[in-house]
Write a protein that holds these residues in place. Structure first.
Motif, PDB file in Angstrom:
ATOM      1  N   HIS A  89       0.587  -1.148   0.286  1.00 24.46           N
ATOM      2  CA  HIS A  89       0.341  -0.256   0.285  1.00 24.46           C
ATOM      3  C   HIS A  89       0.614   1.093   0.130  1.00 24.46           C
ATOM      4  O   HIS A  89       0.388   2.710  -0.250  1.00 24.46           O
ATOM      5  N   SER A 114       0.427   3.906  -3.787  1.00 21.35           N
ATOM      6  CA  SER A 114      -0.393   4.210  -3.317  1.00 21.35           C
ATOM      7  C   SER A 114      -0.554   5.380  -2.581  1.00 21.35           C
ATOM      8  O   SER A 114      -1.829   6.703  -2.455  1.00 21.35           O
ATOM      9  N   ILE A 115      -0.856   4.818  -0.963  1.00 19.78           N
ATOM     10  CA  ILE A 115      -1.097   6.473   0.325  1.00 19.78           C
ATOM     11  C   ILE A 115      -0.822   7.409  -0.477  1.00 19.78           C
ATOM     12  O   ILE A 115      -0.808   7.882  -0.179  1.00 19.78           O
ATOM     13  N   ASP A 135       1.388   8.636  -3.557  1.00 20.51           N
ATOM     14  CA  ASP A 135       0.334   9.361  -4.158  1.00 20.51           C
ATOM     15  C   ASP A 135      -0.267  10.433  -3.826  1.00 20.51           C
ATOM     16  O   ASP A 135      -1.282  11.548  -4.455  1.00 20.51           O
ATOM     17  N   GLN A 136      -1.702   9.049  -3.308  1.00 18.41           N
ATOM     18  CA  GLN A 136      -2.733   9.441  -2.940  1.00 18.41           C
ATOM     19  C   GLN A 136      -2.849  11.259  -1.650  1.00 18.41           C
ATOM     20  O   GLN A 136      -3.732  12.329  -1.578  1.00 18.41           O
ATOM     21  N   TRP A 137      -1.411  10.830  -0.498  1.00 12.66           N
ATOM     22  CA  TRP A 137      -1.130  11.016   0.044  1.00 12.66           C
ATOM     23  C   TRP A 137      -1.137  13.322  -0.782  1.00 12.66           C
ATOM     24  O   TRP A 137      -1.664  14.632  -0.450  1.00 12.66           O
ATOM     25  N   ARG A 138      -0.494  13.037  -1.002  1.00 13.07           N
ATOM     26  CA  ARG A 138       0.674  13.998  -2.064  1.00 13.07           C
ATOM     27  C   ARG A 138      -0.792  14.840  -2.660  1.00 13.07           C
ATOM     28  O   ARG A 138      -0.806  16.238  -2.299  1.00 13.07           O
ATOM     29  N   SER A 139      -1.489  14.060  -3.836  1.00 11.53           N
ATOM     30  CA  SER A 139      -2.508  14.879  -4.737  1.00 11.53           C
ATOM     31  C   SER A 139      -3.668  15.447  -3.685  1.00 11.53           C
ATOM     32  O   SER A 139      -4.512  16.450  -3.835  1.00 11.53           O
ATOM     33  N   ARG A 140      -4.129  14.705  -2.610  1.00  7.21           N
ATOM     34  CA  ARG A 140      -4.679  15.300  -2.095  1.00  7.21           C
ATOM     35  C   ARG A 140      -4.329  16.542  -0.875  1.00  7.21           C
ATOM     36  O   ARG A 140      -5.151  17.455  -0.110  1.00  7.21           O
ATOM     37  N   SER A 170      -5.828   9.509   3.596  1.00  5.86           N
ATOM     38  CA  SER A 170      -5.143   8.335   2.639  1.00  5.86           C
ATOM     39  C   SER A 170      -4.560   6.692   3.260  1.00  5.86           C
ATOM     40  O   SER A 170      -5.421   5.797   2.659  1.00  5.86           O
ATOM     41  N   ASP A 213      -8.788   5.628   4.255  1.00  8.71           N
ATOM     42  CA  ASP A 213      -8.663   5.305   2.646  1.00  8.71           C
ATOM     43  C   ASP A 213      -8.305   4.072   2.302  1.00  8.71           C
ATOM     44  O   ASP A 213      -9.253   3.131   1.180  1.00  8.71           O
ATOM     45  N   HIS A 214      -7.183   3.549   2.337  1.00 15.14           N
ATOM     46  CA  HIS A 214      -6.149   2.632   2.744  1.00 15.14           C
ATOM     47  C   HIS A 214      -6.176   1.007   3.548  1.00 15.14           C
ATOM     48  O   HIS A 214      -6.031  -0.231   3.709  1.00 15.14           O
TER      49      HIS A 214
END
Length: 229
Positions: free
Chosen positions: A37, A40-41, A43-48, A76, A79-80
């Motif tokens: 994970h 993915s975490i 990437d989502q952390w950065r974008s969010r 993030s 969500d995972h």
């Protein structure tokens, strides 16, 4: 549009991913979550986190960037399906206070400042983050100062933050070159009236809807050369 070095009086630079390498933050995350994970975490952390800053500009919901970052990380992880103790989350976040500069930063910026230019950090990071960044990266002898979004409680790419930088540095917008890795930051600076310099360290793609940057470089050494120093 082409870069005009003769118009440049002052230089502003972004912080994370431009001056210092955020890889240590990803490493801290990887030690706390399973490998399946982690990316993915991250990437989502950065974008969010970036999404939060931009939404806050329109909803009057400002928080210091460090707090925004914490909220983005928590969401993030959730969500995972990852549940970490608050202390572990704070340990991950604290990596932002201990980041190394990219190899070209000191040499490149020293050439620029030796030629008489003042260089200021212009960042979404709150003052405590920027203070530790400058100290840890040992850039205090090179930089003329730091300018934080926290001072006016609005984030990039709002034109207000670039106008604030012009006021703080006592330099007209058109006489500032802003160097940044994130394309939205370069676009924001150009929209406000600065010359936009994209430091493309990762062979990324420029956003097709946007006007081309005035200058694209890979290192600060290259930027010094483009300034003719």
């Amino acid at each position: 549009m082409s870069f005009d070095p003769t118009a440049v009086e002052t230089i502003t630079v972004d912080s994370y991913g431009t001056l210092v390498d955020p890889a240590a933050v990803e490493t801290a995350l990887e030690t706390a979550v399973d490998a399946e994970h982690a990316q993915s975490i991250s990437d989502q952390w950065r974008s969010r986190s970036l999404m939060y800053t931009m939404v806050s500009n329109f909803t009057d919901s400002y928080q210091p960037f460090y707090d925004m970052n914490r909220d983005a990380l928590r969401v993030s992880l959730a969500d995972h399906g990852v549940d970490l103790p608050s202390a572990t989350i704070e340990d991950i976040l604290s990596a932002y206070h201990d980041l190394d500069p990219f190899e070209d930063v000191r040499c490149g910026l020293e050439a620029v400042t030796d030629a008489g230019y003042e260089v200021f950090v212009l960042s979404n990071g709150n003052p405590a983050m920027l203070e530790s960044m400058v100290e840890t990266a040992a850039l205090d002898s090179i930089l003329s100062g730091t300018i934080s979004a926290h001072e006016i409680r609005t984030f990039k790419p709002d034109a207000d933050i670039y106008q604030h930088a012009a006021a703080q540095t006592e330099t007209p917008l058109e006489s500032i070159a802003h160097v940044a890795g994130p394309t939205f930051d370069v676009q924001g600076a150009m929209h406000a009236g600065m010359q936009g310099v994209w430091i493309n360290r990762t062979a990324g793609l420029w956003d097709p809807f946007a006007a081309e940057p005035h200058l694209t470089i890979e290192t600060f050494d290259e930027f010094a050369t483009e300034l003719g120093v």
